[in-house]
Design an enzyme around this catalytic site. Structure first.
Site, PDB file in Angstrom:
ATOM      1  N   GLY A   1       5.779 -15.010 -57.562  1.00 18.13           N
ATOM      2  CA  GLY A   1       6.571 -15.621 -56.491  1.00 18.13           C
ATOM      3  C   GLY A   1       7.998 -15.888 -56.927  1.00 18.13           C
ATOM      4  O   GLY A   1       8.275 -16.138 -58.098  1.00 18.13           O
TER       5      GLY A   1
ATOM      6  N   THR B   1       8.204 -20.181 -63.044  1.00 16.43           N
ATOM      7  CA  THR B   1       7.450 -20.656 -61.880  1.00 16.43           C
ATOM      8  C   THR B   1       8.007 -22.003 -61.451  1.00 16.43           C
ATOM      9  O   THR B   1       8.357 -22.832 -62.292  1.00 16.43           O
ATOM     10  CB  THR B   1       5.931 -20.807 -62.125  1.00 16.43           C
TER      11      THR B   1
ATOM     12  N   ASP C   1       6.216 -24.054 -60.072  1.00 13.22           N
ATOM     13  CA  ASP C   1       5.084 -24.981 -60.146  1.00 13.22           C
ATOM     14  C   ASP C   1       5.022 -25.753 -61.466  1.00 13.22           C
ATOM     15  O   ASP C   1       4.319 -26.749 -61.555  1.00 13.22           O
ATOM     16  CB  ASP C   1       3.773 -24.227 -59.938  1.00 13.22           C
TER      17      ASP C   1
END
Lengths: 406, 406
Positions: B11, B141, B143
């Site tokens: 992503g 990322t 995250d």
């Protein structure tokens, strides 16, 4: 010597505090004006006698700069609709009493077309009763739907946020090798100005958004699906910009909710179109709602917008000193390139309760895009960035204690 | 002299192109390295022999600067999971053939924990077959859920966007005199790092978000409603930050969708909690999903994050020249104040397919907030702004023609 009062009303924008700065600094440099009172929660504060002395809160040059980069309304807001003076003279009496006891000679109301209705009613009441309190409107709205003015304070910053973000979503949406459709829902219940403004990305070489749908254009699900299919033949990642108020046929809008106040809850057009595309084509589909960020993302505000918002506040004060009342300050565009505007005033009744729509002549024949005239109109409004003051890596905001705003 | 190849996977974030810059500029200044090939759509490009010569695309200093402020992946991305070499030796043969025919001596894979699985498998295959192609992982990322590293490239920029935006939503939500609850849904299916990071607003004097819920904490609807009621007694405008992956009980998550790929579609926690609050209390309620803007809002990226993302790309190249393979570059934090990190490498198998969760010891006893240790951890990651290059009032992006990326 008079005192003045200022209030903020309607939905937030990035520029309402800029206009407050304009009123405040113009008052500071005007020897006829002494105190500047801020009414808490718009006209409600005037009715309830809930004022603060702004000179006690705005005390440094930094305060001024922070106000200009702080979104929303530091004095709170309201959605109060003033009844006519024959229906509710009691409220008018209270307003006059509260303004007079503070020797307030001019009241400035920063707001949208509902607020300009208040400006009109209040100023008429003052004139009819020979009360020497000037009432001046300072417009604001991210919707850009006010009549008489070339554009509205707050709109340029909303455009800058929306176009910057749509460009980033274009990058985000084009990374995978599989085909996709991305639908971006943009604010505008009746007027498509903000959605239309995404066209300026073409000036930077973007082909997306590939489709732009506005409330002012014709819209049908069949035509929409046909448009999306056409674009998918040309682009791997199709990006669609759609106004929240686009005219969905009854059955497609059956998921419509009604909010606590009985307003039709229009958000969700993007989600509904997402479901419609998913049902009829095999590709990755997603919808993105830019939500309230469109009206409060000061961190990417337009310097042109903020400067103009300060200017229009200043000009409002000047107008009152010239003896004007029941008037609203507006922008007249002098030229696109080099961009130039001047501030004038018009009667509040020319603006109150009226809406200005995106011109049909700027919508293409298929009702799925806008013309180059629109690009020329929008581009000057997003120019320039303010030098954001940061604190701990995050934009610093001007704040007034929560307890004072209750 | 060797050539090298680089690919981007997973992503989007704001920092993946920064790490590409790191690899590219370190290669430029290394006399042992000649060409730098970019593989289109991650490992898929290596398999399909779809490479571009980056020196033909990145040709000026401005290109380098633009790359650093361009979100997502300029080389495209993929979600390709490499099978084991015993299952699918054909693919491994093709990868080796395509790398060898370009005399590629090192391959750099910028991605998340799935991509580190590819790094591990590929490097093992090369070692097992005595093929001298180094394989190095560069993490990324939003995250922040990769093991071994203090934090991940891309995370700091996501934090800066999220916290800046949440602060603006706090301003937006507090304008009206009526009570309200605003629920902000933040990315993180399993790890609550990004949601937790909203705590840094306290360093700037915000009391909001008043409640913070993470996937790592306990969650029940009854407790949630009790928490909201408690906060409403104290604040007119309650703001809640909630991870998309918070553990909703079965019945409350019954609206869960399954996407085209069979993934559980988790977005919508905010909307479901909004409905739950509306059903049980009388106040204005709304939910806001920050959506993909969390991973692509480069216009408010963290300079610290971008600088570190370039650095970790550079250090990956250095590691390969030292002879390392099957390793991933990571950050070790040396100190919080003054903030200092160093780049080290660890074996890819320590990172691949593993997740790092927000520490339980940083969650308060009620599972509705985080501790001050978290503020100290997050703050250094959002420091500094890059000097954005603008074009027509909108951030300028580095772009590669759509046709090349097909």
């Amino acid at each position: 010597m008079i005192n003045i009062a200022v209030a903020q009303s309607g939905g937030p924008t990035c520029a309402i505090n800029g206009s407050l700065v304009g009123v405040f600094v113009e008052a500071l440099r005007t020897k006829e004006i002494d105190a500047v009172f801020g009414s808490i929660n718009g006209i409600e504060g005037v009715i309830k006698d809930n004022f603060i002395d702004l000179k006690r809160f705005i005390t440094t040059n930094e305060d001024i700069e922070l106000l200009k980069q702080t979104p929303s309304t530091i004095l709170g807001s309201c959605r109060y609709k003033l009844k006519s003076s024959t229906e509710d003279e009691e409220t008018y009496n209270r307003i006059v009493e509260n303004l007079q006891k503070r020797r307030i000679g001019a009241f400035f109301y920063i707001g949208g077309n509902d607020s300009m209705d208040t400006v009109e009613k209040l100023s008429n009441y003052m004139l009819d009763n020979n009360i020497d309190i000037k009432v001046i409107g300072i417009p604001k709205t991210i919707d850009n739907d006010l009549c008489c003015t070339d554009h509205t304070p707050g709109f340029g910053s909303a455009v800058k946020y929306v176009t910057t973000t749509v460009q980033e979503i274009i990058r985000d949406s084009s990374v995978y090798s599989i085909d996709s459709v991305t639908i971006i829902e943009i604010m505008g219940r009746h007027a498509g100005w903000l959605t239309a403004s995404t066209c300026i990305l073409r000036a930077n070489g973007e082909t997306a958004p590939h489709l732009i749908y506005l409330p002012e254009g014709d819209f049908s699900i069949d035509k929409f699906l046909e448009d999306v299919r056409d674009q998918r033949a040309k682009h791997k990642a199709v990006v669609v910009a759609v106004s929240e108020g686009v005219n969905l046929p009854e059955d497609a809008s059956s998921e419509t909710l009604v909010d606590n106040f009985g307003h039709r809850y229009l958000s969700g057009v993007g989600k509904r179109l997402e479901n419609i595309v998913r049902d009829s084509m095999h590709c990755k589909v997603r919808s993105i709602e830019l939500n309230v960020m469109q009206r409060c993302s000061s961190h990417i505000c337009s310097k042109t917008d903020i400067d103009e918002s300060v200017l229009i506040g200043e000009m409002g004060v000047k107008a009152s000193l010239r003896g004007e009342t029941g008037r609203v300050a507006i922008f007249k565009r002098v030229s696109d390139v080099p961009y130039s505007i001047r501030v004038e005033t018009v009667s509040a009744n020319q603006i109150a309760n009226k809406e200005k729509f995106f011109p049909k002549s700027w919508i293409n024949e298929y009702s799925n895009d806008v013309t180059d005239d629109a690009i020329k109109y929008f581009l000057p409004l997003v120019q320039g960035e303010i030098n954001l003051k940061m604190e701990n890596g995050i934009p610093k905001h001007f704040k007034i204690q929560e307890s004072i705003l209750r």
